[in-house]
Design an enzyme around this catalytic site. Structure first.
Site, PDB file in Angstrom:
ATOM      1  N   PRO A 146       7.781 -18.727  62.756  1.00 51.37           N
ATOM      2  CA  PRO A 146       7.329 -17.696  61.833  1.00 51.37           C
ATOM      3  C   PRO A 146       7.059 -18.099  60.396  1.00 51.37           C
ATOM      4  CG  PRO A 146       9.686 -17.443  62.340  1.00 51.37           C
ATOM      5  CD  PRO A 146       9.249 -18.810  62.725  1.00 51.37           C
ATOM      6  N   GLU A 147       5.816 -18.362  60.089  1.00 42.89           N
ATOM      7  CA  GLU A 147       5.364 -18.320  58.703  1.00 42.89           C
ATOM      8  C   GLU A 147       4.340 -17.202  58.653  1.00 42.89           C
ATOM      9  OE1 GLU A 147       4.553 -22.150  56.892  1.00 42.89           O
ATOM     10  OE2 GLU A 147       5.987 -23.112  58.228  1.00 42.89           O
ATOM     11  N   LYS A 200       6.772 -12.998  54.556  1.00 43.58           N
ATOM     12  CA  LYS A 200       7.355 -13.140  55.893  1.00 43.58           C
ATOM     13  C   LYS A 200       8.258 -11.972  56.263  1.00 43.58           C
ATOM     14  CE  LYS A 200       7.690 -17.962  54.692  1.00 43.58           C
ATOM     15  NZ  LYS A 200       8.632 -19.072  54.496  1.00 43.58           N
ATOM     16  N   ARG A 252      18.646 -18.572  67.679  1.00 42.83           N
ATOM     17  CA  ARG A 252      19.626 -19.001  66.684  1.00 42.83           C
ATOM     18  C   ARG A 252      20.358 -17.839  66.029  1.00 42.83           C
ATOM     19  NH1 ARG A 252      16.914 -23.478  62.947  1.00 42.83           N
ATOM     20  NH2 ARG A 252      19.022 -23.669  62.152  1.00 42.83           N
ATOM     21  N   ARG A 259      14.582 -31.085  53.144  1.00 43.16           N
ATOM     22  CA  ARG A 259      13.715 -30.717  54.257  1.00 43.16           C
ATOM     23  C   ARG A 259      12.619 -31.751  54.437  1.00 43.16           C
ATOM     24  NH1 ARG A 259      12.211 -24.696  54.277  1.00 43.16           N
ATOM     25  NH2 ARG A 259      12.260 -25.230  56.481  1.00 43.16           N
TER      26      ARG A 259
END
Length: 260
Positions: free
Chosen positions: A2-3, A58, A111, A248
């Site tokens: 999901p972006e 988002k 998650r 990241r």
DNA sequence: TTACGCCTGGAG
DNA sequence: CTCCAGGCGTAA
């Protein structure tokens, strides 16, 4: 998942499933979601009609007929699954919204990092978001970057700068603009600034284009640099590099994204 | 600015 | 087993 493009197509699913329908039950299946959406809150939602599903960056907002808002964020890997009441529940279904006519929308997220928060009528969520990529201008981006120190890449992940970009599309946008991810944000010249705005829009547009045909699960990697470490750059053939920035992974082409 | 917690699965 | 993961809020 999901972006921005993925969340937008998810919002379309949610819209089709719930807008105009009345919620007959709302259930959080995982303790992590029950913290933000406890049973007492879920009970307050039951009987309300969904009038609108909005996407902001988002974030997804289910607007109810009493003015309340359910704010959903997928975080790392949430997605919607549409079914009918009574269907077997997906293994990682975390929250289910069931409408009075039996349509069921499940938030699936292995998650369990997704969040759904209830905002009472008159107290809507306050979001600190920059413009959507479609509305992004060089004037805005230039103004923001001039006041930032540090490398451009983490700045573009800041939702107050541009709404909806994540680790993938930032890498893709920088590649398109031929800007090195470690480039000092406020050192970008006019030409690079314009290229970056174009690159952001193009990367997002490309994501949208992919959404339509992504359900048939054909090609694994439509990205230019993301997750392509060691593979040749589509433009110059140089092996794509991976570095770590603020914890990241950043993928880029050392051949055509130069001047750090 | 960086680091960690939140969670769990999948890859190596 | 260890490492990594598309996000983000909070703490150090």
């Amino acid at each position: 998942m999901p972006e921005l493009p993925e969340v937008e197509s998810a919002a379309v699913i949610a819209r089709r499933a719930l807008v105009g329908r009345t919620l007959a039950s709302v259930v959080a299946h995982h303790p992590s979601q029950r913290r933000s959406l406890p049973a007492r809150v879920a009970r307050r939602i039951v009987g309300r009609r969904v009038v609108r599903v909005e996407r902001h960056g988002k974030h997804q907002h289910f607007v109810l007929d009493d003015g309340a808002v359910i704010a959903v964020h997928f975080r790392m890997n949430g997605d919607w699954e549409v079914g009918r009441a009574g269907d077997p529940l997906a293994r990682f279904a975390r929250i289910t919204f069931t409408a009075s006519d039996g349509v069921r929308l499940s938030l699936v997220d292995s998650r369990a990092l997704c969040t759904a928060a209830y905002h009472a009528p008159g107290a809507p969520p306050v979001l600190a978001l920059g413009p959507e990529p479609d509305d992004l201008t060089t004037a805005w981006l230039g103004g923001v970057l001039a006041r930032r120190r540090g490398p451009i890449k983490p700045v573009l992940l800041d939702q107050r700068v541009v709404a909806g970009l994540g680790n993938i599309y930032v890498a893709e946008a920088l590649w398109r603009a031929r800007v090195h991810p470690a480039r000092e944000a406020r050192a970008l010249g006019d030409v690079q600034l314009r290229a970056l705005v174009r690159g952001i829009k193009a990367a997002i547009a490309d994501g949208f284009a992919r959404q339509g045909r992504s359900r048939d699960g054909s090609r694994a990697h439509p990205f230019k640099v993301y997750d392509r470490e060691g593979r040749p750059c589509a433009r110059c053939g140089t092996p794509v590099a991976r570095v770590t920035q603020s914890g990241r992974s950043t993928y880029y082409c050392p051949g055509c994204q130069r001047t750090a």
